[in-house]
Design an enzyme around this catalytic site. Sequence first.
Site, PDB file in Angstrom:
ATOM      1  N   THR A 116      68.982  70.105 -39.476  1.00 54.46           N
ATOM      2  CA  THR A 116      69.219  70.974 -40.620  1.00 54.46           C
ATOM      3  C   THR A 116      69.455  70.142 -41.880  1.00 54.46           C
ATOM      4  O   THR A 116      69.779  70.687 -42.930  1.00 54.46           O
ATOM      5  CB  THR A 116      70.447  71.877 -40.372  1.00 54.46           C
ATOM      6  OG1 THR A 116      71.602  71.050 -40.147  1.00 54.46           O
ATOM      7  CG2 THR A 116      70.238  72.769 -39.148  1.00 54.46           C
ATOM      8  N   ASP A 136      67.560  60.770 -33.408  1.00 52.15           N
ATOM      9  CA  ASP A 136      68.987  60.535 -33.297  1.00 52.15           C
ATOM     10  C   ASP A 136      69.230  59.117 -33.774  1.00 52.15           C
ATOM     11  O   ASP A 136      68.573  58.179 -33.308  1.00 52.15           O
ATOM     12  CB  ASP A 136      69.474  60.722 -31.861  1.00 52.15           C
ATOM     13  CG  ASP A 136      70.987  60.937 -31.814  1.00 52.15           C
ATOM     14  OD1 ASP A 136      71.497  61.674 -32.678  1.00 52.15           O
ATOM     15  OD2 ASP A 136      71.654  60.375 -30.933  1.00 52.15           O
ATOM     16  N   SER A 137      70.105  58.987 -34.715  1.00 54.18           N
ATOM     17  CA  SER A 137      70.338  57.674 -35.299  1.00 54.18           C
ATOM     18  C   SER A 137      71.815  57.463 -35.522  1.00 54.18           C
ATOM     19  O   SER A 137      72.614  58.402 -35.481  1.00 54.18           O
ATOM     20  CB  SER A 137      69.585  57.551 -36.633  1.00 54.18           C
ATOM     21  OG  SER A 137      70.014  58.550 -37.535  1.00 54.18           O
ATOM     22  N   GLY A 186      75.225  59.481 -45.515  1.00 56.78           N
ATOM     23  CA  GLY A 186      75.877  58.857 -44.368  1.00 56.78           C
ATOM     24  C   GLY A 186      76.648  57.614 -44.791  1.00 56.78           C
ATOM     25  O   GLY A 186      77.422  57.624 -45.755  1.00 56.78           O
ATOM     26  N   LYS A 238      63.463  52.147 -49.489  1.00 58.14           N
ATOM     27  CA  LYS A 238      64.064  52.513 -48.219  1.00 58.14           C
ATOM     28  C   LYS A 238      63.003  52.752 -47.157  1.00 58.14           C
ATOM     29  O   LYS A 238      63.173  52.386 -45.987  1.00 58.14           O
ATOM     30  CB  LYS A 238      64.926  53.769 -48.404  1.00 58.14           C
ATOM     31  CG  LYS A 238      65.786  54.118 -47.199  1.00 58.14           C
ATOM     32  CD  LYS A 238      66.737  55.266 -47.519  1.00 58.14           C
ATOM     33  CE  LYS A 238      67.679  55.534 -46.355  1.00 58.14           C
ATOM     34  NZ  LYS A 238      68.626  56.640 -46.657  1.00 58.14           N
ATOM     35  N   HIS A 252      65.693  51.813 -40.799  1.00 56.06           N
ATOM     36  CA  HIS A 252      65.524  52.036 -39.368  1.00 56.06           C
ATOM     37  C   HIS A 252      64.639  53.238 -39.105  1.00 56.06           C
ATOM     38  O   HIS A 252      63.782  53.216 -38.216  1.00 56.06           O
ATOM     39  CB  HIS A 252      66.892  52.242 -38.722  1.00 56.06           C
ATOM     40  CG  HIS A 252      67.739  53.288 -39.390  1.00 56.06           C
ATOM     41  ND1 HIS A 252      68.053  53.262 -40.732  1.00 56.06           N
ATOM     42  CD2 HIS A 252      68.332  54.410 -38.908  1.00 56.06           C
ATOM     43  CE1 HIS A 252      68.802  54.306 -41.043  1.00 56.06           C
ATOM     44  NE2 HIS A 252      68.979  55.025 -39.959  1.00 56.06           N
ATOM     45  N   ARG A 253      64.808  54.290 -39.903  1.00 53.69           N
ATOM     46  CA  ARG A 253      64.020  55.517 -39.718  1.00 53.69           C
ATOM     47  C   ARG A 253      62.557  55.284 -40.059  1.00 53.69           C
ATOM     48  O   ARG A 253      61.665  55.798 -39.405  1.00 53.69           O
ATOM     49  CB  ARG A 253      64.617  56.637 -40.559  1.00 53.69           C
ATOM     50  CG  ARG A 253      64.028  58.015 -40.260  1.00 53.69           C
ATOM     51  CD  ARG A 253      64.830  59.112 -40.943  1.00 53.69           C
ATOM     52  NE  ARG A 253      66.183  59.179 -40.397  1.00 53.69           N
ATOM     53  CZ  ARG A 253      67.285  58.900 -41.075  1.00 53.69           C
ATOM     54  NH1 ARG A 253      67.207  58.529 -42.339  1.00 53.69           N
ATOM     55  NH2 ARG A 253      68.472  58.973 -40.508  1.00 53.69           N
TER      56      ARG A 253
END
Length: 207
Positions: free
Chosen positions: A17, A77-78, A163, A185, A190-191
Amino acid sequence: MKNYSYKQIKEIVIASTNRNKLKEFSELFKELNIVLYLQSEFGINYNEENNNTFFENALNKARHVSRLTGLPALAEDSGLCVESLQNKPGIFSARYASNNRSSNDIDNNKLLIKNLEGIKNRNAYYISNIVLIRNPNDYVPIMTYGICKGTIVDEPFGTNGFGYDPHFFLPSIGKTMASISINEKNNISHRSIASKKLIQELNLINN
């Protein structure tokens, strides 16, 4: 039996979400010409993350969303892993400051910095695990991961991230994750690393 080919994927529901994630994924996936939605657009609420690993959490979320929408689903999921804190907050990164999903970024960051008081070793890394399934019964989901290394700084800097980004310092470029542009970025996060691996997998399947 219907042949579920990744070539047929025109729409993907992101098991989240978080509109920040949608923004990042939309930028990363723009070359694939795939329409992305958030699960909230289908009235799907938060799905509990009760597993012990990032991959298990991602797979569970993807199956949940695909089952409810009938569409391909992508789940990520991070989390942040800090070396001197035994890789915590880890899978609890989003709810570090509480025992449920109500933790906010401010409280999570305050607790992180408090727990690092007097500790010299600030080495940390972000890790992202992505799962893509074509249907709820997809037994061969695509799974990728990406890691971005950095250090934790006490003073937050930057407003572009979310975050733990304001406290996550990137020594290679001398900035926090929250103080770089989305284009920067998308080259190092990581994403983005996990997403680019996923795109490579999709391209291999499609050729």
